[in-house]
Scaffold this motif. Structure first.
Motif, mmCIF file in Angstrom:
data_model
loop_
_atom_site.group_PDB
_atom_site.id
_atom_site.type_symbol
_atom_site.label_atom_id
_atom_site.label_comp_id
_atom_site.label_asym_id
_atom_site.label_seq_id
_atom_site.Cartn_x
_atom_site.Cartn_y
_atom_site.Cartn_z
ATOM 1 N N GLU A 57 11.541 10.716 2.545
ATOM 2 C CA GLU A 57 11.185 10.630 3.961
ATOM 3 C C GLU A 57 9.699 10.318 4.167
ATOM 4 O O GLU A 57 9.362 9.489 5.019
ATOM 5 C CB GLU A 57 11.578 11.924 4.686
ATOM 6 N N PRO A 58 8.744 10.912 3.407
ATOM 7 C CA PRO A 58 7.340 10.506 3.555
ATOM 8 C C PRO A 58 7.130 9.026 3.273
ATOM 9 O O PRO A 58 6.298 8.378 3.914
ATOM 10 C CB PRO A 58 6.605 11.395 2.543
ATOM 11 N N MET A 59 7.873 8.482 2.301
ATOM 12 C CA MET A 59 7.776 7.051 2.008
ATOM 13 C C MET A 59 8.221 6.234 3.218
ATOM 14 O O MET A 59 7.582 5.231 3.585
ATOM 15 C CB MET A 59 8.643 6.710 0.788
ATOM 16 N N ARG A 60 9.320 6.653 3.842
ATOM 17 C CA ARG A 60 9.803 5.931 5.027
ATOM 18 C C ARG A 60 8.767 5.956 6.146
ATOM 19 O O ARG A 60 8.481 4.940 6.765
ATOM 20 C CB ARG A 60 11.118 6.540 5.514
ATOM 21 N N LEU A 61 8.185 7.131 6.377
ATOM 22 C CA LEU A 61 7.183 7.255 7.434
ATOM 23 C C LEU A 61 5.941 6.418 7.125
ATOM 24 O O LEU A 61 5.368 5.781 8.021
ATOM 25 C CB LEU A 61 6.791 8.724 7.612
ATOM 26 N N ALA A 62 5.539 6.401 5.858
ATOM 27 C CA ALA A 62 4.376 5.603 5.466
ATOM 28 C C ALA A 62 4.641 4.117 5.658
ATOM 29 O O ALA A 62 3.759 3.362 6.107
ATOM 30 C CB ALA A 62 4.007 5.900 4.015
ATOM 31 N N ALA A 63 5.846 3.674 5.312
ATOM 32 C CA ALA A 63 6.210 2.271 5.516
ATOM 33 C C ALA A 63 6.197 1.917 6.999
ATOM 34 O O ALA A 63 5.716 0.847 7.403
ATOM 35 C CB ALA A 63 7.587 1.998 4.907
ATOM 36 N N GLU A 64 6.705 2.818 7.803
ATOM 37 C CA GLU A 64 6.735 2.604 9.251
ATOM 38 C C GLU A 64 5.321 2.461 9.809
ATOM 39 O O GLU A 64 5.028 1.548 10.589
ATOM 40 C CB GLU A 64 7.454 3.783 9.893
ATOM 41 N N GLN A 65 4.407 3.370 9.392
ATOM 42 C CA GLN A 65 3.031 3.303 9.872
ATOM 43 C C GLN A 65 2.327 2.042 9.394
ATOM 44 O O GLN A 65 1.546 1.430 10.136
ATOM 45 C CB GLN A 65 2.260 4.549 9.418
ATOM 46 N N ALA A 66 2.597 1.627 8.156
ATOM 47 C CA ALA A 66 1.980 0.412 7.624
ATOM 48 C C ALA A 66 2.403 -0.819 8.416
ATOM 49 O O ALA A 66 1.588 -1.714 8.704
ATOM 50 C CB ALA A 66 2.339 0.253 6.142
ATOM 51 N N LEU A 67 3.653 -0.877 8.782
ATOM 52 C CA LEU A 67 4.145 -2.029 9.548
ATOM 53 C C LEU A 67 3.638 -1.994 10.986
ATOM 54 O O LEU A 67 3.290 -3.029 11.560
ATOM 55 C CB LEU A 67 5.674 -2.054 9.517
ATOM 56 N N ALA A 118 0.816 -1.217 0.000
ATOM 57 C CA ALA A 118 0.000 0.000 0.000
ATOM 58 C C ALA A 118 0.849 1.267 0.000
ATOM 59 O O ALA A 118 0.323 2.375 -0.091
ATOM 60 C CB ALA A 118 -0.932 -0.004 1.211
ATOM 61 N N VAL A 119 2.164 1.104 0.118
ATOM 62 C CA VAL A 119 3.091 2.242 0.138
ATOM 63 C C VAL A 119 3.785 2.332 -1.219
ATOM 64 O O VAL A 119 4.338 1.339 -1.699
ATOM 65 C CB VAL A 119 4.134 2.089 1.263
ATOM 66 N N MET A 120 3.758 3.509 -1.813
ATOM 67 C CA MET A 120 4.407 3.668 -3.106
ATOM 68 C C MET A 120 5.909 3.896 -2.927
ATOM 69 O O MET A 120 6.346 4.539 -1.977
ATOM 70 C CB MET A 120 3.799 4.840 -3.871
ATOM 71 N N GLY A 121 6.682 3.389 -3.876
ATOM 72 C CA GLY A 121 8.129 3.511 -3.840
ATOM 73 C C GLY A 121 8.611 4.907 -4.198
ATOM 74 O O GLY A 121 7.811 5.846 -4.313
ATOM 75 N N PRO A 122 9.915 5.066 -4.406
ATOM 76 C CA PRO A 122 10.492 6.394 -4.668
ATOM 77 C C PRO A 122 9.900 7.110 -5.878
ATOM 78 O O PRO A 122 9.865 8.345 -5.913
ATOM 79 C CB PRO A 122 11.981 6.100 -4.886
ATOM 80 N N ASP A 123 9.391 6.349 -6.868
ATOM 81 C CA ASP A 123 8.832 7.005 -8.058
ATOM 82 C C ASP A 123 7.395 7.456 -7.857
ATOM 83 O O ASP A 123 6.811 8.105 -8.722
ATOM 84 C CB ASP A 123 8.928 6.090 -9.285
#
Length: 367
Positions: A54-64, A13-18
């Protein structure tokens, strides 16, 4: 316990760098591991993508974190860097201090308690300093930043996992003896070894700093690990340190490493508030006689040599050891004792030095 498949499914559900490709298919995942109820994820991007990721990292953290049974998620973001400059190149200011993050918004000053080597009593000093500052009327927090050897849970006799604050995102610190407490030791089992590479360590430190509901604090005391490595640099780069207290024992072997600690803080432009000499002398519990086992006065002479303040000396004393092992620092359990007196003197000296500066340190990096 969550599985790798469940973690990867959540990350879809988290989009990558692109911004279009799901993270697991983006090529940015460089490591995933699960230990009990905690998930550790490493992400790797190109240098030009680092700031925007950084938003991607935070989104991944929240998803996990949202996975059932998961109590914590540590997501490290790394980028391949260009060749580093030679040590001889000058340090240049990059402007104001870094953004503190939500947990540190109301923390007035952050003080690092550091040493060049282990075994000099730095954690005992940090614990007693924090309690002494609280006893003097300060609002105080204590962060145990020694990821590999956390000692705060034992020093304060606190165990268990911290709860989430009312906002559902920040951790609620424990409170004892008037001090707010957080440590990786509250999140990792006592018998578990923390075997992390630098990126995960740095991410954990950033989270312990920023993702805790510290509230209004006059001083946040940070118990640093020994040495001059990743954690020290991460702290200098991610928190606006008002200063550092260097702890040493009197003998030359410890003082050599204390010099390195002073040099490191000077290099990152963090004020050194002074040197504190631990295990300065031995007080006989039977006759009260004083014996200078490790010599005496080395830290004071070193402080004078480096033109920093000598912050006092604490004895090598059975009562300090017993109270520390019992989870009741001597300043809390015997505040009127001769053993507690040096820590109150240290607290007053630190207050005095902080009042002189009244500023946060800028962030410096090599160019």
């Amino acid at each position: 316990m969550a599985t790798n498949e469940e973690a990867l499914a959540a990350l879809n559900a988290v989009m990558g760098p692109d911004g279009r490709t799901p993270l697991p298919q983006s090529g940015a995942l460089s490591g995933l591991s699960i230990h009990d109820d905690k998930i550790y994820l490493s992400l790797s991007v190109s240098p030009d993508q680092a700031k925007a990721s950084e938003p991607m990292r935070l989104a991944a953290e929240q998803a996990l974190k949202a996975l059932p049974g998961v109590t914590a998620a540590f997501v490290a973001l790394t980028a391949e860097r260009p060749p580093q400059p030679k040590p001889s190149q000058p340090l240049t200011s990059h402007g104001d201090a870094p953004a503190q993050g939500p947990g540190l918004d109301h923390v007035k000053q952050i003080v690092a308690i550091a040493s060049g080597k282990g075994g000099v009593g730095k954690s005992t000093t940090a614990a007693n300093l924090a309690v002494a500052l609280a006893a003097l009327g300060q609002k105080v927090g204590l962060l145990d930043a020694d990821v590999f050897g956390p000692s705060l849970p034992m020093l304060f006799g606190v165990s268990g996992k911290p709860n989430l604050a009312s906002d559902g995102h920040l951790l609620e610190p424990f409170v004892k003896y008037g001090v707010k407490l957080i440590s990786i030791g509250f999140l990792v089992p006592d018998d578990a070894a923390v075997v992390w590479r630098g990126p995960l360590v740095m991410t954990a430190i950033r989270q312990l700093l920023r993702d805790v509901a510290w509230g209004d604090l006059d001083v946040l005391v940070v118990d640093m690990p020994p040495g001059t490595g990743d954690v020290q640099l991460t702290m200098a780069q991610n928190a606006s340190l008002a200063g550092a207290v260097i702890v040493s024992t009197p003998q030359d072997m410890a003082l050599i490493d204390a010099r390195r600690a002073i040099a490191m803080f000077n290099q990152v432009k963090t004020p050194v508030l002074g040197l504190f000499e631990n295990m300065s002398y031995f007080l006989c519990p039977h006759c009260g006689g004083r014996t200078e086992i490790f010599a005496h006065g080395g830290a004071k002479a070193e402080a004078e040599k480096h033109n920093v303040r000598f912050l006092g000396a604490a004895p090598l004393d059975l009562k300090i050891r017993e109270t520390s092992d019992a989870g009741a620092p001597v300043v809390a359990s015997a505040p009127d004792s001769a053993q507690a007196r040096p820590y109150f003197e240290l607290a007053r000296a630190v207050q005095d030095e902080l009042n002189k500066g009244k500023r946060r340190a800028p962030v410096f990096s090599a160019v």
